[in-house]
Design a protein around this motif. Structure first.
Motif, PDB file in Angstrom:
ATOM      1  N   GLN B  32       1.002  -1.088   0.044  1.00 24.95           N
ATOM      2  CA  GLN B  32      -0.086   0.019  -0.088  1.00 24.95           C
ATOM      3  C   GLN B  32       0.883   1.430   0.001  1.00 24.95           C
ATOM      4  OE1 GLN B  32      -2.885   0.064   3.280  1.00 24.95           O
ATOM      5  NE2 GLN B  32      -4.024   1.825   2.248  1.00 24.95           N
ATOM      6  N   ASP B  33       1.915   1.254   0.692  1.00 24.43           N
ATOM      7  CA  ASP B  33       2.711   2.635   1.018  1.00 24.43           C
ATOM      8  C   ASP B  33       3.427   2.440  -0.575  1.00 24.43           C
ATOM      9  OD1 ASP B  33       2.240   2.729   3.525  1.00 24.43           O
ATOM     10  OD2 ASP B  33       3.824   2.164   4.401  1.00 24.43           O
ATOM     11  N   THR B  34       3.833   1.466  -0.969  1.00 28.11           N
ATOM     12  CA  THR B  34       4.427   1.531  -2.349  1.00 28.11           C
ATOM     13  C   THR B  34       3.568   2.241  -3.446  1.00 28.11           C
ATOM     14  OG1 THR B  34       5.881  -0.491  -1.927  1.00 28.11           O
ATOM     15  CG2 THR B  34       5.648   0.053  -4.160  1.00 28.11           C
ATOM     16  N   LEU B  35       2.362   1.716  -3.380  1.00 24.94           N
ATOM     17  CA  LEU B  35       1.389   2.253  -4.415  1.00 24.94           C
ATOM     18  C   LEU B  35       1.257   3.734  -4.379  1.00 24.94           C
ATOM     19  CD1 LEU B  35      -1.180  -0.782  -4.633  1.00 24.94           C
ATOM     20  CD2 LEU B  35       0.461  -0.215  -6.191  1.00 24.94           C
ATOM     21  N   GLU B  36       0.982   4.182  -3.032  1.00 27.27           N
ATOM     22  CA  GLU B  36       0.622   5.368  -2.757  1.00 27.27           C
ATOM     23  C   GLU B  36       1.996   6.203  -3.258  1.00 27.27           C
ATOM     24  OE1 GLU B  36      -0.424   5.584   1.387  1.00 27.27           O
ATOM     25  OE2 GLU B  36      -2.219   4.881   1.007  1.00 27.27           O
ATOM     26  N   ARG B  37       2.963   5.746  -2.935  1.00 29.92           N
ATOM     27  CA  ARG B  37       4.074   6.450  -3.323  1.00 29.92           C
ATOM     28  C   ARG B  37       4.366   6.613  -4.851  1.00 29.92           C
ATOM     29  NH1 ARG B  37       9.511   6.501   0.125  1.00 29.92           N
ATOM     30  NH2 ARG B  37      11.088   7.094  -1.394  1.00 29.92           N
ATOM     31  N   ALA B  38       4.132   5.224  -5.377  1.00 26.39           N
ATOM     32  CA  ALA B  38       4.206   5.326  -6.856  1.00 26.39           C
ATOM     33  C   ALA B  38       3.322   6.344  -7.560  1.00 26.39           C
ATOM     34  CB  ALA B  38       3.835   4.102  -7.456  1.00 26.39           C
ATOM     35  N   LEU B  39       1.913   6.541  -7.105  1.00 24.63           N
ATOM     36  CA  LEU B  39       1.105   7.372  -7.683  1.00 24.63           C
ATOM     37  C   LEU B  39       1.450   8.763  -7.295  1.00 24.63           C
ATOM     38  CD1 LEU B  39      -2.062   5.342  -7.072  1.00 24.63           C
ATOM     39  CD2 LEU B  39      -1.059   5.542  -9.043  1.00 24.63           C
ATOM     40  N   ALA B  40       1.874   9.110  -6.390  1.00 25.95           N
ATOM     41  CA  ALA B  40       2.527  10.442  -6.092  1.00 25.95           C
ATOM     42  C   ALA B  40       3.606  10.837  -6.850  1.00 25.95           C
ATOM     43  CB  ALA B  40       2.447  10.649  -4.606  1.00 25.95           C
ATOM     44  N   LYS B  41       4.203   9.891  -7.271  1.00 25.91           N
ATOM     45  CA  LYS B  41       5.543  10.207  -7.930  1.00 25.91           C
ATOM     46  C   LYS B  41       5.530   9.813  -9.112  1.00 25.91           C
ATOM     47  CE  LYS B  41       8.332  10.742  -3.973  1.00 25.91           C
ATOM     48  NZ  LYS B  41       9.508  11.675  -3.740  1.00 25.91           N
ATOM     49  N   HIS B  42       4.549   9.593  -9.950  1.00 29.55           N
ATOM     50  CA  HIS B  42       4.355   8.915 -11.112  1.00 29.55           C
ATOM     51  C   HIS B  42       5.125   9.882 -12.276  1.00 29.55           C
ATOM     52  CE1 HIS B  42       1.218  11.965 -11.732  1.00 29.55           C
ATOM     53  NE2 HIS B  42       1.183  11.988 -12.696  1.00 29.55           N
ATOM     54  N   HIS B  43       5.233  11.222 -12.210  1.00 31.89           N
ATOM     55  CA  HIS B  43       5.811  12.130 -13.138  1.00 31.89           C
ATOM     56  C   HIS B  43       7.444  11.602 -12.910  1.00 31.89           C
ATOM     57  CE1 HIS B  43       5.982  13.946  -9.219  1.00 31.89           C
ATOM     58  NE2 HIS B  43       7.355  14.607  -9.597  1.00 31.89           N
ATOM     59  N   LEU B  44       7.828  10.747 -12.120  1.00 35.75           N
ATOM     60  CA  LEU B  44       9.375  10.435 -12.048  1.00 35.75           C
ATOM     61  C   LEU B  44       9.448   9.325 -12.981  1.00 35.75           C
ATOM     62  CD1 LEU B  44      10.330  11.058  -8.300  1.00 35.75           C
ATOM     63  CD2 LEU B  44      10.927  12.576 -10.332  1.00 35.75           C
ATOM     64  N   TRP B  45       8.449   8.702 -13.323  1.00 36.85           N
ATOM     65  CA  TRP B  45       8.564   7.117 -13.971  1.00 36.85           C
ATOM     66  C   TRP B  45       8.820   7.737 -15.543  1.00 36.85           C
ATOM     67  CZ3 TRP B  45       4.944   5.197 -17.940  1.00 36.85           C
ATOM     68  CH2 TRP B  45       5.428   3.919 -18.377  1.00 36.85           C
ATOM     69  N   ARG B  46      10.353   7.160 -16.134  1.00 36.42           N
ATOM     70  CA  ARG B  46      10.242   7.465 -17.622  1.00 36.42           C
ATOM     71  C   ARG B  46       9.405   6.757 -18.477  1.00 36.42           C
ATOM     72  NH1 ARG B  46      14.683   5.606 -19.129  1.00 36.42           N
ATOM     73  NH2 ARG B  46      15.369   4.451 -17.152  1.00 36.42           N
ATOM     74  N   PRO B  47       8.569   7.110 -19.047  1.00 35.26           N
ATOM     75  CA  PRO B  47       7.614   6.434 -20.168  1.00 35.26           C
ATOM     76  C   PRO B  47       8.417   5.551 -21.016  1.00 35.26           C
ATOM     77  CG  PRO B  47       7.021   8.846 -19.884  1.00 35.26           C
ATOM     78  CD  PRO B  47       8.342   8.628 -19.284  1.00 35.26           C
ATOM     79  N   GLY B  48       8.010   4.531 -21.160  1.00 32.04           N
ATOM     80  CA  GLY B  48       8.669   3.416 -21.981  1.00 32.04           C
ATOM     81  C   GLY B  48       9.715   2.550 -21.113  1.00 32.04           C
TER      82      GLY B  48
END
Lengths: 251, 165
Positions: B32-48
């Protein structure tokens, strides 16, 4: 005589990721080193045990709190955008409802696509940080992804000769299924969006103009796809761009 | 980043977390903590790039922070699970041995053994997820697998209490 085999290669062999060129060397080594052969057997058995022990987790129903995260709607955090997104959804819902209530199929001139495109433009064009989901840097991935989701081979027109560079694209919900939105930007920061959806009719149409508030939209249907080009630009300028888009899509 | 795309990875994040942490509730907390953090930081994910490897890297940093916050919790084995001589009972015993052996691995070795052996991440993706050089992944993998081999072959002498860090 086998070439020297490293510990890392033994693991790669156990994990079935060793390059084929090295496989013979490792197998020759194992034939002469019973202990290493035994270790590899044990490592593989560990993997099998891990899967036997923990794979059942994959089949468990998700606990409420995690399932809830999955279902939570994705909404922009900033309030003005939230309102814009709500407007967009309302527009889509209205369009969908109107579709259900109208006894005849809406004509291609029906402004649904124009209205949806204008709303989507209004929502995403002002976005500073996340104007697109996939950036133009990943051009091939962008086109492949959106083509797959729309179920049609998409092309992304180049508008560079007219000063607009591709920023990227995103996927949106539409009343006829998924919609692709491509965004372009010129050096002044003026943004242009191309909205592409599957059309419910097969009849191609000419350009139709519609003004939705400050957003001007030119829309048309070509080869079963509906297109809408939106920007806060005068009609003549938009027409020039639309002509270019159309030409690029029909080489 | 597509929320649906993230959702498809939840079961595998749970599987890894369960093996890493041992306890079901704590593992789901970690997810749960991981998902929350991932969704909050989604702009850090490099598309592709590989979304799954990115999610594992987030889970790793969340986990490390939790370990650093020193919240050791002793989880006693539930004796009622070790029942009988049926096939089901034997399976449970084997699972108990496996969990106990994993719990005795140093956390950094356990992570590598699980990312590679259970989640089938490439060595490079595991290195990325853990934020260490690939050579470090290989040495941790080597030490972790060896330790696990010894633990599993002598599993009967396990203590009946494990510490979940």
């Amino acid at each position: 005589m086998a070439a020297h085999v490293t510990e890392a290669e033994l693991h790669a062999y156990a994990d079935d990721v060793l390059p084929p060129a090295r496989r013979n060397a490792v197998e020759a080594h194992l034939a002469g080193h019973q202990q290493d052969a035994e270790r590899i057997r044990a490592w593989r058995e560990q993997k099998a045990k891990l899967h036997a022990g923990f794979d059942p987790v994959l089949e468990e129903p998700l606990p409420e709190r995690l399932a809830a995260m999955r279902l939570a709607p994705q909404v922009p955090r900033r309030a003005p955008l939230l309102a814009a997104a709500a407007l967009l959804l309302a527009g889509i819902a209205l369009g969908w409802l109107a579709r259900g209530l109208t006894p005849v199929e809406p004509s291609p001139a029906a402004p649904t696509i124009a209205r949806q495109a204008a709303l989507a433009h209004a929502v995403y064009a002002p976005e500073v940080r996340h104007p697109v989901e996939v950036t133009a840097a990943d051009h091939a991935h962008l086109v492949k992804w959106l083509s797959k989701r729309l179920g049609a081979e998409l092309r992304v027109p180049s508008l560079a000769p007219l000063g607009f560079q591709l920023v990227g694209g995103r996927l949106l919900p539409g009343d006829a299924g998924p919609v692709a939105q491509f965004m372009y930007q010129d050096p002044r920061g003026q943004r242009l969006t191309l909205f592409v959806t599957r059309s419910s009719t097969n009849r191609d149409t000419s350009f139709r103009f519609s003004q939705e508030g400050r957003v001007a939209v030119l829309h048309w249907i070509d080869a079963s796809l509906g297109y809408a080009l939106s920007a806060e630009l005068p009609r003549e300028e938009l027409a020039k761009l639309a002509t270019r888009v159309h030409a690029e899509l029909n080489p | 980043m597509d929320r649906d795309a993230v959702a498809t990875h939840i079961p595998r994040l749970r599987r890894y977390a369960r093996a890493l942490v041992g306890d079901r509730m704590l593992a789901d907390d970690l997810v749960q903590d991981t998902l929350e953090r991932a969704l909050a930081k989604h702009h850090l994910w490099r598309p592709g790039s590989d979304l799954r490897a990115w999610l594992f890297s987030i889970m790793h940093s969340v986990y490390v922070n939790q370990v650093r916050a020193r919240r050791p919790i002793a989880v006693p084995f539930d004796g009622s699970r070790d029942c009988g001589s049926t096939a089901e009972g034997a399976k449970r015993l084997e699972m108990r041995d496996l969990e106990a052996a994993l719990a005795q691995l140093p956390a950094e070795q356990r992570a590598v053994v699980l990312l590679v052996g259970l989640e089938a991440l490439t060595y490079a993706d595991a290195a990325h997820a853990l934020g260490v050089p690939i050579g470090t992944v290989m040495s941790r993998l080597s030490r972790g697998r060896e330790r696990l081999r010894q633990l599993l072959s002598g599993a009967r002498s396990m203590p009946s209490l494990k510490v979940v860090k």
